[in-house]
Design a protein around this motif. Sequence first.
Motif, short mmCIF file in Angstrom:
data_model
loop_
_atom_site.label_atom_id
_atom_site.label_comp_id
_atom_site.label_asym_id
_atom_site.label_seq_id
_atom_site.Cartn_x
_atom_site.Cartn_y
_atom_site.Cartn_z
N HIS A 1 -5.89 12.33 1.27
CA HIS A 1 -4.95 11.20 1.12
C HIS A 1 -5.58 10.15 0.22
CE1 HIS A 1 -2.48 12.61 4.48
NE2 HIS A 1 -3.62 12.94 5.04
N CYS A 2 -4.82 9.72 -0.77
CA CYS A 2 -5.25 8.60 -1.61
C CYS A 2 -4.15 7.55 -1.57
CB CYS A 2 -5.46 9.05 -3.06
SG CYS A 2 -6.83 10.19 -3.28
N PHE A 3 -4.53 6.32 -1.29
CA PHE A 3 -3.56 5.22 -1.25
C PHE A 3 -3.98 4.12 -2.22
CE2 PHE A 3 -2.60 7.28 2.73
CZ PHE A 3 -1.22 7.10 2.88
N LEU A 4 -2.97 3.53 -2.82
CA LEU A 4 -3.16 2.44 -3.78
C LEU A 4 -2.74 1.13 -3.15
CD1 LEU A 4 -1.22 3.49 -7.00
CD2 LEU A 4 -3.55 2.62 -6.91
N ILE A 5 -3.48 0.07 -3.44
CA ILE A 5 -3.00 -1.26 -3.05
C ILE A 5 -2.62 -1.99 -4.33
CG2 ILE A 5 -5.36 -2.23 -2.88
CD1 ILE A 5 -4.16 -4.01 -0.56
N ILE B 1 0.88 -1.18 0.00
CA ILE B 1 0.00 0.00 0.00
C ILE B 1 0.91 1.22 0.00
CG2 ILE B 1 -1.72 1.32 1.32
CD1 ILE B 1 -2.64 -1.37 2.53
N ARG B 2 0.68 2.10 -0.95
CA ARG B 2 1.49 3.33 -0.97
C ARG B 2 0.66 4.51 -1.44
NH1 ARG B 2 2.38 5.03 -5.99
NH2 ARG B 2 2.87 3.56 -7.65
N GLU B 3 1.13 5.72 -1.09
CA GLU B 3 0.37 6.93 -1.43
C GLU B 3 0.31 7.09 -2.95
OE1 GLU B 3 -1.15 10.66 0.77
OE2 GLU B 3 0.67 9.76 1.54
N MET B 4 -0.87 7.48 -3.44
CA MET B 4 -1.06 7.67 -4.88
C MET B 4 -0.37 8.95 -5.32
SD MET B 4 -4.73 7.89 -6.83
CE MET B 4 -5.51 6.55 -5.98
N LEU C 1 -13.89 9.14 1.41
CA LEU C 1 -14.51 9.60 0.16
C LEU C 1 -14.78 8.48 -0.83
CD1 LEU C 1 -12.22 12.68 -0.53
CD2 LEU C 1 -14.49 12.73 0.48
N ASN C 2 -13.85 7.55 -0.90
CA ASN C 2 -13.99 6.51 -1.93
C ASN C 2 -13.09 5.32 -1.58
OD1 ASN C 2 -14.75 5.24 -4.28
ND2 ASN C 2 -14.08 6.89 -5.65
N ILE C 3 -13.60 4.15 -1.84
CA ILE C 3 -12.78 2.93 -1.75
C ILE C 3 -13.26 2.03 -2.87
CG2 ILE C 3 -14.32 1.97 0.03
CD1 ILE C 3 -11.89 0.38 1.10
N CYS C 4 -12.35 1.46 -3.60
CA CYS C 4 -12.76 0.62 -4.73
C CYS C 4 -11.70 -0.44 -4.99
CB CYS C 4 -12.96 1.50 -5.97
SG CYS C 4 -13.75 0.64 -7.34
N ILE D 1 -8.02 3.75 -1.91
CA ILE D 1 -8.87 4.39 -0.90
C ILE D 1 -8.50 5.86 -0.84
CG2 ILE D 1 -7.28 3.79 1.01
CD1 ILE D 1 -9.82 3.38 2.76
N CYS D 2 -9.50 6.73 -0.75
CA CYS D 2 -9.26 8.18 -0.65
C CYS D 2 -10.05 8.74 0.52
CB CYS D 2 -9.71 8.90 -1.92
SG CYS D 2 -8.78 8.45 -3.38
N PHE D 3 -9.43 9.62 1.27
CA PHE D 3 -10.10 10.22 2.42
C PHE D 3 -9.51 11.60 2.71
CE2 PHE D 3 -6.47 9.14 5.19
CZ PHE D 3 -5.95 8.01 4.56
N ARG D 4 -10.29 12.40 3.44
CA ARG D 4 -9.82 13.73 3.85
C ARG D 4 -9.79 13.80 5.36
NH1 ARG D 4 -13.33 17.87 0.02
NH2 ARG D 4 -12.43 17.19 -1.96
N ASN D 5 -8.71 14.31 5.89
CA ASN D 5 -8.58 14.47 7.33
C ASN D 5 -8.45 15.93 7.69
OD1 ASN D 5 -8.53 11.73 7.46
ND2 ASN D 5 -6.46 11.54 8.25
N ILE D 6 -9.31 16.38 8.59
CA ILE D 6 -9.15 17.73 9.14
C ILE D 6 -9.28 17.61 10.65
CG2 ILE D 6 -10.07 20.09 9.22
CD1 ILE D 6 -10.90 19.76 6.30
#
Length: 160
Positions: free
Chosen positions: A55-59, A17-20, A86-89, A74-79
């Motif tokens: 943050h978007c990460f790829l597997i 898993i690494r950052e897109m 936001l999305n996982i596919c 997987i993509c998500f926003r952290n505040i």
Amino acid sequence: MKNYKEKTENECEKFTIREMELNDVDEVLPIANTSLLNPWSKKMFLEEVALPYSHCFLIRGENDRNKDIPLGFICFRNIGEESELLNICIHPRHRQKGLAKILMEFYIDFCSKKGVKNYYLEVHPLNIPAVHLYRSFDFQPAGKRKNFYQGEYDALLMER
Ligand SMILES: CC(C)(COP(=O)(O)OP(=O)(O)OC[C@H]1O[C@@H](n2cnc3c(N)ncnc32)[C@H](O)[C@@H]1OP(=O)(O)O)[C@@H](O)C(=O)NCCC(=O)NCCS
């Protein structure tokens, strides 16, 4: 949970898993397009990857024949203490093998190390695999968002 290797010996022996990055987007698009209600465009990915709080990460997987197989994202926003998923596919060929669970475990671990305490997401209530996945990570129904998908279909709001 059974581990990934045990379940998919014939396909991928290892995964990472690494950052897109921006130049991963073209490869991710065909996977994203398999999501019927929420197919992200190239523009959406490019904007998301560029946001500092997103943050978007790829597997990715590998086997004897292919060293680099894109499997999902997987993509998500952290505040602050809040995270919005936001999305996982996962690529349809690699679904129901525990990969989304691995990404969700990664996501919760990543966020908890950053001090996130509250998580939320929107999902189509009839998206059984996704609702099942989120429930297994203690997300609970918390209301609905009217006309969330294509200005037409309501979304179920879930929180953890
Ligand atoms: C939702 C999605 C990410 C799940 O990915 P996956 O890798 O197949 O999921 P996993 O194999 O990790 O399974 C996770 C859980 O969901 C369940 N699940 C997965 N697919 C299922 C299905 N078709 N029907 C019922 N349950 C299902 C699994 O049984 C597992 O639960 P369990 O541990 O209790 O058995 C995948 O179906 C997908 O990419 N869908 C299209 C995009 C999408 O809708 N994303 C959600 C946006 S809100």
